[in-house]
Write a protein that holds these residues in place. Structure first.
Motif, PDB file in Angstrom:
ATOM      1  N   GLN A  32      -4.700  -4.371 -21.661  1.00 20.66           N
ATOM      2  CA  GLN A  32      -3.814  -3.641 -21.510  1.00 20.66           C
ATOM      3  C   GLN A  32      -2.442  -4.506 -21.359  1.00 20.66           C
ATOM      4  O   GLN A  32      -1.498  -3.860 -20.953  1.00 20.66           O
ATOM      5  CB  GLN A  32      -3.890  -2.787 -20.056  1.00 20.66           C
ATOM      6  N   GLY A  33      -2.831  -6.024 -21.065  1.00 14.02           N
ATOM      7  CA  GLY A  33      -1.506  -6.765 -20.962  1.00 14.02           C
ATOM      8  C   GLY A  33      -1.444  -7.442 -19.666  1.00 14.02           C
ATOM      9  O   GLY A  33      -0.414  -8.535 -19.503  1.00 14.02           O
ATOM     10  N   PHE A  34      -2.208  -7.056 -18.716  1.00 10.47           N
ATOM     11  CA  PHE A  34      -2.117  -7.714 -17.358  1.00 10.47           C
ATOM     12  C   PHE A  34      -3.075  -8.955 -17.208  1.00 10.47           C
ATOM     13  O   PHE A  34      -3.713  -9.083 -18.201  1.00 10.47           O
ATOM     14  CB  PHE A  34      -2.743  -6.677 -16.311  1.00 10.47           C
ATOM     15  N   ARG A  35      -2.424  -9.810 -16.341  1.00 14.18           N
ATOM     16  CA  ARG A  35      -3.267 -10.982 -15.790  1.00 14.18           C
ATOM     17  C   ARG A  35      -3.913 -10.577 -14.965  1.00 14.18           C
ATOM     18  O   ARG A  35      -3.891  -9.721 -14.021  1.00 14.18           O
ATOM     19  CB  ARG A  35      -2.239 -12.077 -15.542  1.00 14.18           C
ATOM     20  N   VAL A  36      -5.355 -10.826 -14.873  1.00 15.34           N
ATOM     21  CA  VAL A  36      -6.360 -10.341 -14.086  1.00 15.34           C
ATOM     22  C   VAL A  36      -7.253 -11.523 -13.305  1.00 15.34           C
ATOM     23  O   VAL A  36      -7.927 -12.169 -13.894  1.00 15.34           O
ATOM     24  CB  VAL A  36      -7.294  -9.429 -14.883  1.00 15.34           C
ATOM     25  N   THR A  37      -7.329 -11.359 -12.011  1.00 17.18           N
ATOM     26  CA  THR A  37      -7.983 -12.114 -11.192  1.00 17.18           C
ATOM     27  C   THR A  37      -9.084 -11.263 -10.459  1.00 17.18           C
ATOM     28  O   THR A  37      -8.803 -10.034 -10.072  1.00 17.18           O
ATOM     29  CB  THR A  37      -7.339 -12.953 -10.282  1.00 17.18           C
ATOM     30  N   VAL A  52      -2.271 -16.978  -4.285  1.00 16.41           N
ATOM     31  CA  VAL A  52      -1.235 -16.325  -5.363  1.00 16.41           C
ATOM     32  C   VAL A  52      -0.741 -15.100  -4.884  1.00 16.41           C
ATOM     33  O   VAL A  52      -1.203 -14.178  -4.106  1.00 16.41           O
ATOM     34  CB  VAL A  52      -2.399 -15.962  -6.580  1.00 16.41           C
ATOM     35  N   ALA A  53       0.520 -14.849  -5.475  1.00 12.89           N
ATOM     36  CA  ALA A  53       1.360 -13.678  -5.066  1.00 12.89           C
ATOM     37  C   ALA A  53       1.059 -12.644  -6.007  1.00 12.89           C
ATOM     38  O   ALA A  53       1.781 -12.389  -7.245  1.00 12.89           O
ATOM     39  CB  ALA A  53       2.729 -14.037  -4.837  1.00 12.89           C
ATOM     40  N   PHE A  54      -0.095 -12.004  -5.932  1.00 15.49           N
ATOM     41  CA  PHE A  54      -0.392 -10.763  -6.891  1.00 15.49           C
ATOM     42  C   PHE A  54       0.717  -9.665  -6.769  1.00 15.49           C
ATOM     43  O   PHE A  54       1.383  -9.671  -5.843  1.00 15.49           O
ATOM     44  CB  PHE A  54      -1.571 -10.227  -6.445  1.00 15.49           C
ATOM     45  N   ARG A  76      -1.747  -5.154   6.005  1.00 12.92           N
ATOM     46  CA  ARG A  76      -0.579  -4.431   6.602  1.00 12.92           C
ATOM     47  C   ARG A  76      -0.310  -5.126   7.767  1.00 12.92           C
ATOM     48  O   ARG A  76       1.024  -5.310   8.117  1.00 12.92           O
ATOM     49  CB  ARG A  76      -0.840  -2.950   6.464  1.00 12.92           C
ATOM     50  N   ARG A  77      -1.222  -5.416   8.875  1.00 14.22           N
ATOM     51  CA  ARG A  77      -0.966  -5.654  10.279  1.00 14.22           C
ATOM     52  C   ARG A  77      -0.300  -7.012  10.219  1.00 14.22           C
ATOM     53  O   ARG A  77       0.276  -7.435  10.850  1.00 14.22           O
ATOM     54  CB  ARG A  77      -2.142  -5.700  10.834  1.00 14.22           C
ATOM     55  N   GLU A  78      -0.635  -7.882   9.019  1.00 13.55           N
ATOM     56  CA  GLU A  78      -0.272  -9.226   8.862  1.00 13.55           C
ATOM     57  C   GLU A  78       1.118  -9.295   8.396  1.00 13.55           C
ATOM     58  O   GLU A  78       1.630 -10.316   7.950  1.00 13.55           O
ATOM     59  CB  GLU A  78      -1.370  -9.932   7.982  1.00 13.55           C
ATOM     60  N   GLY A  79       1.387  -8.172   7.621  1.00 19.97           N
ATOM     61  CA  GLY A  79       2.864  -8.148   7.040  1.00 19.97           C
ATOM     62  C   GLY A  79       2.820  -8.280   5.465  1.00 19.97           C
ATOM     63  O   GLY A  79       3.851  -8.463   5.051  1.00 19.97           O
ATOM     64  N   ASN A  80       1.415  -8.263   5.032  1.00 19.46           N
ATOM     65  CA  ASN A  80       1.387  -8.353   3.326  1.00 19.46           C
ATOM     66  C   ASN A  80       1.644  -6.992   2.878  1.00 19.46           C
ATOM     67  O   ASN A  80       0.760  -6.000   3.217  1.00 19.46           O
ATOM     68  CB  ASN A  80       0.077  -8.933   2.898  1.00 19.46           C
ATOM     69  N   ASP A  81       2.693  -6.788   2.146  1.00 22.76           N
ATOM     70  CA  ASP A  81       2.938  -5.312   1.693  1.00 22.76           C
ATOM     71  C   ASP A  81       2.651  -5.376   0.033  1.00 22.76           C
ATOM     72  O   ASP A  81       3.170  -4.431  -0.650  1.00 22.76           O
ATOM     73  CB  ASP A  81       4.254  -5.222   1.784  1.00 22.76           C
TER      74      ASP A  81
END
Length: 237
Positions: A32-37, A52-54, A76-81
């Motif tokens: 579909q064109g995405f990069r995937v890990t 990595v900044a996904f 979310r508690r760690e501030g990762n949105d």
């Protein structure tokens, strides 16, 4: 390539303990064109997220050890949105609402059509990607001592920038564009690109946003509930 956007080229992290499903999703989403890990569990996902900044995480709920719900709550508690789309074999309303309450952006029950997964991923990415400036409100919206800048998806005040998740920023932008106007829960869900989420999920998102913008969320000054009708944003000093 010229004309490509985040919606077309996003880097996804797929987290699922089912090796066969991981492989199928990796191949399909790449087509579909995405990069995937991919990651097999929460521990591997944490390691990947550290380096990595996904752009979006596709996260299974039921995994051995730390569950998907526990992982998204911790992020979310760690501030990762980072936007999170959760996959689960338990697709009842209570399970979906639990995911939204903990910070998920969308929910998809198993088994699912991979094409629907790709569609939902693109919907989330469009929602969290700021539209062209000419489509945005002309001026920031005042909320007490803070100002919401839709162009930057930022809520700023004397104490600095308030971190908003993609869903919270999209909700606040939808309300700000029609400030002073009562929006039904259906209108809000449609504006967020999640019309299937249901009224309770909208209520959960509103509750989360109030914690960020209200001096006292129990006595809202800006984001008001209009009984039997919906919600209205009333900016002001």
């Amino acid at each position: 390539m010229p004309g490509e956007t985040l919606v077309d080229t996003a880097h996804l992290l797929v987290v699922d303990d089912d090796a066969r499903l991981r492989s199928l999703l990796q191949r399909f989403l790449a087509e579909q064109g995405f990069r995937v890990t991919v990651a097999a569990d929460a521990a591997a996902a944490r390691a990947a997220l550290t380096s990595v900044a996904f752009d979006l995480v596709v996260l299974d709920v039921m995994m051995p050890g730390e569950s998907g719900l526990e992982l998204v709550e911790s992020l979310r508690r760690e501030g990762n949105d980072v936007p999170v789309l959760m996959l689960t074999a338990r697709g009842g309303p209570d399970d979906r609402v639990a995911g939204f309450e903990l910070g998920a952006d969308d929910y998809l029950g198993k088994p699912f059509d991979p094409r629907e997964l790709a569609l939902r991923i693109r919907t989330i990415l469009r929602r969290v990607t700021p539209p062209p400036p000419q489509l945005l409100p002309a001026a920031p919206v005042q909320l007490g001592m803070r100002w919401f800048d839709a162009e930057r998806s930022e809520l700023r005040g004397p104490d600095g920038t308030v971190r908003l998740t993609g869903g919270e920023a999209s909700l606040l932008a939808a309300l700000a564009r029609r400030a002073g106007e009562v929006l039904s829960r259906e209108d809000i869900a449609t504006a967020l690109g999640t019309p299937e989420a249901g009224e309770r999920a909208v209520d959960v998102q509103v509750t989360r946003l109030r914690r960020k913008i209200e001096p006292d969320p129990r006595e809202p000054r800006f984001l008001h509930t209009i009984r039997h009708r919906g919600y209205v944003l009333r900016p002001g000093p």
